[in-house]
Design a protein around this motif. Structure first.
Motif, PDB file in Angstrom:
ATOM      1  N   LEU A 145      -5.874  13.333  -4.553  1.00 44.74           N
ATOM      2  CA  LEU A 145      -6.345  12.321  -4.967  1.00 44.74           C
ATOM      3  C   LEU A 145      -7.921  11.961  -5.032  1.00 44.74           C
ATOM      4  N   ILE A 184      -1.827   3.297  -5.783  1.00 43.56           N
ATOM      5  CA  ILE A 184      -2.099   3.255  -4.501  1.00 43.56           C
ATOM      6  C   ILE A 184      -2.006   1.893  -3.907  1.00 43.56           C
ATOM      7  N   MET A 225      -5.540   5.283  -8.421  1.00 46.92           N
ATOM      8  CA  MET A 225      -6.508   6.233  -8.100  1.00 46.92           C
ATOM      9  C   MET A 225      -6.355   7.505  -8.573  1.00 46.92           C
ATOM     10  N   VAL A 243     -23.790   0.910  -9.527  1.00 40.59           N
ATOM     11  CA  VAL A 243     -23.603   0.699  -8.070  1.00 40.59           C
ATOM     12  C   VAL A 243     -24.404   1.790  -7.454  1.00 40.59           C
ATOM     13  N   ASP A 244     -24.622   3.048  -7.982  1.00 41.24           N
ATOM     14  CA  ASP A 244     -25.287   4.081  -7.399  1.00 41.24           C
ATOM     15  C   ASP A 244     -25.816   5.186  -8.488  1.00 41.24           C
ATOM     16  N   PRO A 290     -14.185   7.156  -6.173  1.00 40.06           N
ATOM     17  CA  PRO A 290     -15.543   7.064  -6.654  1.00 40.06           C
ATOM     18  C   PRO A 290     -16.466   7.709  -5.620  1.00 40.06           C
ATOM     19  N   LEU A 291     -15.997   8.012  -4.383  1.00 37.87           N
ATOM     20  CA  LEU A 291     -16.971   8.763  -3.306  1.00 37.87           C
ATOM     21  C   LEU A 291     -16.817  10.113  -3.434  1.00 37.87           C
ATOM     22  N   GLN A 292     -15.847  10.651  -4.351  1.00 39.32           N
ATOM     23  CA  GLN A 292     -15.719  12.129  -4.463  1.00 39.32           C
ATOM     24  C   GLN A 292     -15.891  12.845  -5.969  1.00 39.32           C
ATOM     25  N   GLN A 300     -10.593  -3.738 -13.716  1.00 36.00           N
ATOM     26  CA  GLN A 300     -12.074  -3.524 -13.047  1.00 36.00           C
ATOM     27  C   GLN A 300     -11.903  -1.989 -12.579  1.00 36.00           C
ATOM     28  N   GLN A 314     -19.569   0.014 -11.665  1.00 34.48           N
ATOM     29  CA  GLN A 314     -18.163  -1.131 -11.683  1.00 34.48           C
ATOM     30  C   GLN A 314     -18.361  -1.641 -12.807  1.00 34.48           C
ATOM     31  N   TRP A 355     -11.032   4.219  -8.758  1.00 37.16           N
ATOM     32  CA  TRP A 355      -9.994   3.126  -8.349  1.00 37.16           C
ATOM     33  C   TRP A 355     -10.033   2.237  -9.560  1.00 37.16           C
ATOM     34  N   TRP A 359       0.829  -1.386   0.233  1.00 39.47           N
ATOM     35  CA  TRP A 359      -0.005   0.075   0.127  1.00 39.47           C
ATOM     36  C   TRP A 359       0.924   1.222  -0.283  1.00 39.47           C
ATOM     37  N   ARG A 368     -17.020   7.167 -10.997  1.00 47.31           N
ATOM     38  CA  ARG A 368     -17.819   8.062 -11.097  1.00 47.31           C
ATOM     39  C   ARG A 368     -17.229   9.113 -12.041  1.00 47.31           C
ATOM     40  N   MET A 397     -22.280   6.032 -10.169  1.00 44.72           N
ATOM     41  CA  MET A 397     -21.394   5.195  -9.846  1.00 44.72           C
ATOM     42  C   MET A 397     -21.284   3.834 -10.647  1.00 44.72           C
ATOM     43  N   LEU A 438     -13.847   1.184 -10.487  1.00 45.09           N
ATOM     44  CA  LEU A 438     -15.123   1.682  -9.821  1.00 45.09           C
ATOM     45  C   LEU A 438     -15.270   3.046  -9.822  1.00 45.09           C
TER      46      LEU A 438
END
Lengths: 248, 64
Positions: free
Chosen positions: A40, A121, A131, A209-210, A43-45, A158, A52, A141, A16, A162, A50, A160
Motif C-alpha cells: 500500500l 482500510i 488506500m 498541502v505540500d 500520500p507520504l510515499q 475527499q 487535499q 487515501w 479498521w 500525491r 500533496m 489526500l
C-alpha cells in the motif's frame, strides 16, 4: 511529540483493516491483476505535490440519513463511476481489509485503461476509506462519507494525494489532474441522481498541502500500472501469435 | 480526518526542520500507523523519556 493513553480499543476498532505487508484480492473480472503482491502507498510515499481535494454534493430534498446514503454508496459503488471505467468489488464488498481491482482511463480518450486497485482500510456506517497500491497513479487515501448539514444530507469524497511518480506528475501538470477531478465530481453527481436529486451541483475545493516533490520516491515509476498496462496491452498480439505458432 | 490533520502537521514540522514523534500509542493505534505507513515518517516510542533520548541522540549525531 504526541502522547496517547488508551487502555481499551475504541468503539470503531473493528472498522479498521489489519496491517498487511503485501496485497491479495478476491475480486475478479479485470483484464489484469497488477495488485497482488504489491504494498500500500499513502500520500507520504508518493512523488508529486500533496493535495487535499474535497468534492461535495447536497442531497437536497432527499429523506435519507448519512448512514443510508453510505450503505447505498457501498452497495452499488461501481455503478456511480463515470462510463468507461470499471470497478471490480471483492467478494465481501466494501469492508475493512478487502481489495478491489479497477480499470480507469488516466486521460480522456486514452485508448488503454490503467489496471490497478484499492484496499478498503476503513469502513463504518457513515464513511469508508481506500488506500492505493504501488503502481496506482496516485499515492493516496480517499474517504467517502455522508453527514448532516441542517436538514440536508451531504455526500462527500475527499482525497489526500500525491502523484505516484514523475511520469504521472507530468501528465497531471498537462491536464490529467483536471480529468481526475472531473471523475470524482461526475461520480458524486451520479450518486446524487441515483438518490433522486434532479440537478446535482457538486462543489470542489482543492488545497495544496505540500508543494515539494519527493525526489527520493522517483523510483516509484518502476511499479507504474500505467506503463505495465500499456506494455501488456501493446504486446498482447505478439503473445497471441507466439501461442498460435507454438501450438502443435 | 485525524490522519489528514496528522499529515498536515507532519508537513509543517518537516518544513521547519523538526521531527514529529509519537509516544505511548496503544496496539490499536500502532496498527493504524503501520497500515497507513504513517510509522515510516513518525517514529513511535514507548515512553516520553525514550523519545527524548532518541531525539537527543540524533541531534548529537547531527552536530558531530
Amino acid at each position: 511529540m504526541m502522547t496517547a493513553s488508551e487502555p481499551r480499543p475504541p468503539r470503531n476498532a473493528d472498522a479498521w483493516a489489519r496491517p498487511v505487508e503485501r496485497l491479495s484480492t478476491t475480486a475478479s473480472g479485470a483484464a489484469m491483476d497488477t495488485v497482488t503482491g504489491r504494498r500500500l502507498v499513502g500520500p507520504l510515499q508518493g512523488f508529486g505535490q500533496m493535495w487535499q481535494k474535497t468534492f461535495r454534493v447536497r442531497l437536497q430534498g432527499i429523506e435519507l440519513s448519512p448512514s443510508e446514503v453510505v450503505a447505498r454508496w457501498k452497495e452499488a459503488f461501481p455503478t456511480f463511476w463515470p462510463k468507461g471505467n470499471s470497478f471490480y468489488a471483492p467478494l465481501a464488498g466494501i469492508a475493512p481489509g478487502e481489495v478491489a481491482l479497477l480499470e480507469a482511463r488516466v486521460m480522456p480518450g486514452a485508448p488503454i485503461r490503467m489496471s490497478t486497485g484499492v484496499m478498503v482500510i476503513y469502513a463504518d456506517d457513515e464513511s469508508f476509506t481506500f488506500m492505493n497500491p504501488e503502481g496506482h497513479a496516485l499515492s493516496a487515501w480517499i474517504t467517502f462519507s455522508a453527514y448532516r448539514d441542517g436538514d440536508v444530507t451531504i455526500a462527500q469524497a475527499q482525497t489526500l494525494e500525491r502523484t505516484a511518480d514523475p511520469l504521472i506528475e507530468l501528465s497531471w501538470m498537462l491536464g490529467a489532474s483536471r480529468y481526475n477531478d472531473r471523475f470524482w465530481a461526475d461520480t458524486l453527481a451520479n450518486l446524487a441522481r441515483a438518490m433522486g436529486v434532479a440537478e446535482p451541483a457538486v462543489e470542489t475545493t482543492k488545497l495544496c498541502v505540500d508543494r515539494r516533490r519527493q525526489w527520493r520516491y522517483v523510483r516509484n515509476i518502476r511499479h507504474s500500472a500505467a506503463i505495465s498496462t500499456a506494455v501488456g496491452t501493446l504486446t498482447a498480439p505478439v503473445r497471441w501469435l507466439r501461442r498460435r505458432v507454438g501450438r502443435p | 480526518v485525524a490522519s489528514v490533520l496528522l499529515v498536515t502537521l507532519l508537513v509543517r514540522v518537516q518544513r521547519a526542520g523538526q521531527r514529529l514523534l509519537a509516544v505511548g500509542l496503544s496496539d490499536h493505534y500502532r496498527e493504524i500507523f503501520s497500515l497507513t505507513r504513517l510509522d515510516e515518517a513518525i517514529a513511535i516510542h514507548d515512553t516520553t523519556d525514550a523519545a527524548i533520548a532518541r531525539g537527543r541522540l540524533r541531534h548529537s549525531a547531527g552536530e558531530a
